[in-house]
Design an enzyme around this catalytic site. Sequence first.
Site, PDB file in Angstrom:
ATOM      1  N   ASN A 185       0.734  -1.190  -0.043  1.00  0.00           N
ATOM      2  CA  ASN A 185      -0.052   0.075  -0.055  1.00  0.00           C
ATOM      3  C   ASN A 185       0.836   1.209   0.051  1.00  0.00           C
ATOM      4  O   ASN A 185       0.355   2.303  -0.724  1.00  0.00           O
ATOM      5  CB  ASN A 185      -0.759   0.054   1.239  1.00  0.00           C
ATOM      6  CG  ASN A 185      -2.310  -0.956   1.015  1.00  0.00           C
ATOM      7  OD1 ASN A 185      -3.062  -0.428   0.180  1.00  0.00           O
ATOM      8  ND2 ASN A 185      -2.080  -2.231   1.699  1.00  0.00           N
TER       9      ASN A 185
ATOM     10  N   MET B 163       1.360  -2.290  12.539  1.00  0.00           N
ATOM     11  CA  MET B 163       0.772  -3.328  13.639  1.00  0.00           C
ATOM     12  C   MET B 163       0.828  -2.767  14.886  1.00  0.00           C
ATOM     13  O   MET B 163       1.064  -3.649  15.847  1.00  0.00           O
ATOM     14  CB  MET B 163       1.571  -4.632  13.294  1.00  0.00           C
ATOM     15  CG  MET B 163       1.253  -5.089  11.881  1.00  0.00           C
ATOM     16  SD  MET B 163      -0.296  -5.677  11.312  1.00  0.00           S
ATOM     17  CE  MET B 163      -0.757  -7.039  12.322  1.00  0.00           C
ATOM     18  N   ARG B 164       0.443  -1.681  15.310  1.00  0.00           N
ATOM     19  CA  ARG B 164       0.637  -1.059  16.573  1.00  0.00           C
ATOM     20  C   ARG B 164      -0.777  -0.201  16.860  1.00  0.00           C
ATOM     21  O   ARG B 164      -1.104   0.439  16.128  1.00  0.00           O
ATOM     22  CB  ARG B 164       1.478  -0.205  16.987  1.00  0.00           C
ATOM     23  CG  ARG B 164       3.091  -0.800  17.022  1.00  0.00           C
ATOM     24  CD  ARG B 164       4.199  -0.327  17.369  1.00  0.00           C
ATOM     25  NE  ARG B 164       4.913  -1.293  17.425  1.00  0.00           N
ATOM     26  CZ  ARG B 164       5.116  -2.320  18.622  1.00  0.00           C
ATOM     27  NH1 ARG B 164       4.500  -1.880  19.728  1.00  0.00           N
ATOM     28  NH2 ARG B 164       5.997  -3.125  18.784  1.00  0.00           N
TER      29      ARG B 164
ATOM     30  N   ASN C  94      -6.700   4.720   8.499  1.00  0.00           N
ATOM     31  CA  ASN C  94      -6.167   3.438   8.316  1.00  0.00           C
ATOM     32  C   ASN C  94      -6.773   2.778   7.206  1.00  0.00           C
ATOM     33  O   ASN C  94      -7.781   2.911   6.843  1.00  0.00           O
ATOM     34  CB  ASN C  94      -6.314   2.720   9.787  1.00  0.00           C
ATOM     35  CG  ASN C  94      -5.945   1.303   9.645  1.00  0.00           C
ATOM     36  OD1 ASN C  94      -4.831   1.092   9.387  1.00  0.00           O
ATOM     37  ND2 ASN C  94      -6.702   0.443  10.111  1.00  0.00           N
TER      38      ASN C  94
ATOM     39  N   HIS D 255      -8.062  -0.994   6.200  1.00  0.00           N
ATOM     40  CA  HIS D 255      -8.243  -2.367   6.950  1.00  0.00           C
ATOM     41  C   HIS D 255      -8.988  -3.330   5.723  1.00  0.00           C
ATOM     42  O   HIS D 255      -9.797  -2.874   5.135  1.00  0.00           O
ATOM     43  CB  HIS D 255      -9.236  -2.157   8.083  1.00  0.00           C
ATOM     44  CG  HIS D 255      -9.260  -3.570   8.737  1.00  0.00           C
ATOM     45  ND1 HIS D 255      -8.487  -4.027   9.587  1.00  0.00           N
ATOM     46  CD2 HIS D 255     -10.575  -4.408   8.647  1.00  0.00           C
ATOM     47  CE1 HIS D 255      -8.868  -5.090  10.107  1.00  0.00           C
ATOM     48  NE2 HIS D 255      -9.953  -5.280   9.335  1.00  0.00           N
TER      49      HIS D 255
HETATM   50  C1  GRF Z   1      -3.228  -4.725   4.204  1.00  0.00           C
HETATM   51  O1  GRF Z   1      -3.914  -5.515   3.982  1.00  0.00           O
HETATM   52  C2  GRF Z   1      -4.020  -3.486   4.900  1.00  0.00           C
HETATM   53  O2  GRF Z   1      -5.215  -3.137   4.901  1.00  0.00           O
HETATM   54  C3  GRF Z   1      -3.573  -4.126   6.263  1.00  0.00           C
HETATM   55  O3  GRF Z   1      -2.315  -4.401   6.554  1.00  0.00           O
HETATM   56  C4  GRF Z   1      -1.967  -4.912   5.022  1.00  0.00           C
HETATM   57  C5  GRF Z   1      -0.773  -4.385   4.733  1.00  0.00           C
HETATM   58  O4  GRF Z   1      -0.226  -4.642   3.600  1.00  0.00           O
HETATM   59  N1  GRF Z   1      -4.068  -3.041   7.452  1.00  0.00           N
HETATM   60  P1  GRF Z   1       1.039  -4.149   2.737  1.00  0.00           P
HETATM   61  O5  GRF Z   1       2.025  -4.203   3.798  1.00  0.00           O
HETATM   62  O6  GRF Z   1       0.484  -2.536   2.369  1.00  0.00           O
HETATM   63  O7  GRF Z   1       1.200  -4.861   1.555  1.00  0.00           O
END
Ligand code: GRF
Length: 187
Positions: free
Chosen positions: A16, A89-90, A106, A108
């Site tokens: 992303n 992841m926090r 965010n 998700h």
């Molecule tokens: C994505 O699926 C996002 O929605 C979630 O964590 C994942 C991150 O993927 N929060 P990346 O590291 O951007 O490939």
Amino acid sequence: MSKPKAAVFASGTGSNFEALIKAEKLACEIVLLVCDKPQAKVLEKAETFHVPTFVFQAKDYPSKDVYEQKIIDQLREKDVEWVFLAGYMRIVGPVLLRAFEGKIINIHPSLLPAFPGKDAIGQAFESKVQETGVTIHYVDEGIDTGPIISQEAVPVYENDTKETLQQRIQKVEHQLYPKTINTLLGS
Ligand code: GRF
């Protein structure tokens, strides 16, 4: 007029992050990547695209308040106005939330409020739902609970594996995140 400045927070692969960097005509400039995992793949991407990084490890700080203040110092130094979480992841704590009130977003991989928290794609897959999706929302003190900004549904097919479903979801993520940011920032 110059574009508002943004930071991306990520802990993992960074697909992303890459999608935001590569997006055509993004309404903001990504000036910093904040990462809490020194081995994360996203850091290689930041290097490739020449995006400055702030890397930290929570265990090196006495508390969340202290490392979040350190992050805020970095954000202020670079005039960052918006924070985009992309696989960070926090849980964002009160110090950072207060400093960037209404400015932390965010992404998700589910149609919230369904399947919040970790492994949302696995949760949806195991639940055998016919549809899941992607949600972009404001961050509040809960886990994936803040006000929703945009959503897009993704079908789950009978012959899907978790991997094929993940690929379909990520494809949507990579379009929806820049599109939503542009709508939000008014361009
Ligand atoms: C994505 O699926 C996002 O929605 C979630 O964590 C994942 C991150 O993927 N929060 P990346 O590291 O951007 O490939």
